[in-house]
Design a protein around this motif. Structure first.
Motif, PDB file in Angstrom:
ATOM      1  N   UNK A  89       4.206  -9.840  -8.292  1.00  0.00           N
ATOM      2  CA  UNK A  89       3.752  -9.524  -9.651  1.00  0.00           C
ATOM      3  C   UNK A  89       3.204  -8.102  -9.770  1.00  0.00           C
ATOM      4  N   UNK A  90       3.067  -7.409  -8.649  1.00  0.00           N
ATOM      5  CA  UNK A  90       2.458  -6.080  -8.641  1.00  0.00           C
ATOM      6  C   UNK A  90       3.384  -5.067  -7.992  1.00  0.00           C
ATOM      7  N   UNK A  91       3.257  -3.840  -8.428  1.00  0.00           N
ATOM      8  CA  UNK A  91       4.001  -2.737  -7.823  1.00  0.00           C
ATOM      9  C   UNK A  91       3.117  -2.102  -6.749  1.00  0.00           C
ATOM     10  N   UNK A  92       2.635  -2.951  -5.830  1.00  0.00           N
ATOM     11  CA  UNK A  92       1.738  -2.527  -4.762  1.00  0.00           C
ATOM     12  C   UNK A  92       2.225  -3.128  -3.446  1.00  0.00           C
ATOM     13  N   UNK A  93       1.840  -2.506  -2.348  1.00  0.00           N
ATOM     14  CA  UNK A  93       2.230  -3.025  -1.039  1.00  0.00           C
ATOM     15  C   UNK A  93       1.451  -4.302  -0.717  1.00  0.00           C
ATOM     16  N   UNK A  94       1.979  -5.082   0.196  1.00  0.00           N
ATOM     17  CA  UNK A  94       1.317  -6.309   0.612  1.00  0.00           C
ATOM     18  C   UNK A  94      -0.064  -6.028   1.203  1.00  0.00           C
ATOM     19  N   UNK A  95      -0.235  -4.982   2.040  1.00  0.00           N
ATOM     20  CA  UNK A  95      -1.591  -4.703   2.544  1.00  0.00           C
ATOM     21  C   UNK A  95      -2.590  -4.365   1.438  1.00  0.00           C
ATOM     22  N   UNK A  96      -2.137  -3.711   0.379  1.00  0.00           N
ATOM     23  CA  UNK A  96      -3.032  -3.397  -0.741  1.00  0.00           C
ATOM     24  C   UNK A  96      -3.454  -4.670  -1.467  1.00  0.00           C
ATOM     25  N   UNK A  97      -2.505  -5.573  -1.694  1.00  0.00           N
ATOM     26  CA  UNK A  97      -2.832  -6.859  -2.322  1.00  0.00           C
ATOM     27  C   UNK A  97      -3.812  -7.626  -1.439  1.00  0.00           C
ATOM     28  N   UNK A  98      -3.568  -7.628  -0.133  1.00  0.00           N
ATOM     29  CA  UNK A  98      -4.476  -8.320   0.792  1.00  0.00           C
ATOM     30  C   UNK A  98      -5.881  -7.734   0.742  1.00  0.00           C
ATOM     31  N   UNK A  99      -5.973  -6.427   0.597  1.00  0.00           N
ATOM     32  CA  UNK A  99      -7.289  -5.777   0.486  1.00  0.00           C
ATOM     33  C   UNK A  99      -8.017  -6.255  -0.779  1.00  0.00           C
ATOM     34  N   UNK A 100      -7.311  -6.290  -1.900  1.00  0.00           N
ATOM     35  CA  UNK A 100      -7.926  -6.753  -3.147  1.00  0.00           C
ATOM     36  C   UNK A 100      -8.365  -8.216  -3.019  1.00  0.00           C
ATOM     37  N   UNK A 101      -7.549  -9.040  -2.387  1.00  0.00           N
ATOM     38  CA  UNK A 101      -7.909 -10.442  -2.191  1.00  0.00           C
ATOM     39  C   UNK A 101      -9.132 -10.576  -1.284  1.00  0.00           C
ATOM     40  N   UNK A 102      -9.216  -9.728  -0.288  1.00  0.00           N
ATOM     41  CA  UNK A 102     -10.378  -9.726   0.609  1.00  0.00           C
ATOM     42  C   UNK A 102     -11.658  -9.428  -0.173  1.00  0.00           C
ATOM     43  N   UNK A 103     -11.599  -8.468  -1.079  1.00  0.00           N
ATOM     44  CA  UNK A 103     -12.784  -8.128  -1.871  1.00  0.00           C
ATOM     45  C   UNK A 103     -13.179  -9.273  -2.796  1.00  0.00           C
ATOM     46  N   UNK A 104     -12.210  -9.965  -3.360  1.00  0.00           N
ATOM     47  CA  UNK A 104     -12.516 -11.135  -4.189  1.00  0.00           C
ATOM     48  C   UNK A 104     -13.143 -12.249  -3.347  1.00  0.00           C
TER      49      UNK A 104
END
Length: 135
Positions: A70-85
């Motif tokens: 759903x995002x134009x972002x890399x998987x590590x970037x999505x994982x970082x955002x999920x980590x912060x949540x």
């Protein structure tokens, strides 16, 4: 972006135990610091969208494999955002084989709602008029 880690606010059974509603009493410094970390996690559009996608998923949980496209972002970037949540106490997760599944922790969203919501029928505090000029 800051590398500062977010700390989960202590979970309690009732939203009012952690922090009073904004209309009932001012937050003390410690409460404000802790809550600001949660709001900081929510202050990013990607994280807000991720939280919304997780919270609205039928069945109550979602695989990271369904979030990433759903995002134009890399998987590590999505994982970082999920980590912060996760660090903010908004979501939790579990690894199942290759994939990680996420779900909402409603205790935190309930707590935020309790802090921001004015009890039904309760009037706002009266505003003081400055120099005889009404707002």
């Amino acid at each position: 972006m800051s590398n500062q880690e977010l700390v989960v606010i202590e979970r309690t059974s009732e939203a009012g135990e952690c922090c009073p509603g904004l209309l009932s009493a001012p937050l003390d410094e410690g409460q404000a610091v802790e809550l600001s970390k949660v709001f900081k996690a929510l202050g990013d559009p990607v994280r807000l969208r991720l939280l919304s996608m997780i919270a609205s998923k039928a069945g109550g949980e979602v695989c990271v494999c369904d979030l990433t496209p759903a995002f134009d972002l890399s998987q590590p970037t999505i994982s970082h955002h999920l980590k912060l949540l996760r660090q903010a106490g908004l979501i939790d997760c579990e690894r199942r084989g290759t994939w990680v599944y996420y779900w909402l922790l409603p205790e935190m969203t309930d707590r935020l709602a309790g802090i921001l919501t004015r009890p039904a029928g309760e009037p706002l505090p009266a505003r003081a008029e400055a120099d005889g000029v009404s707002a």
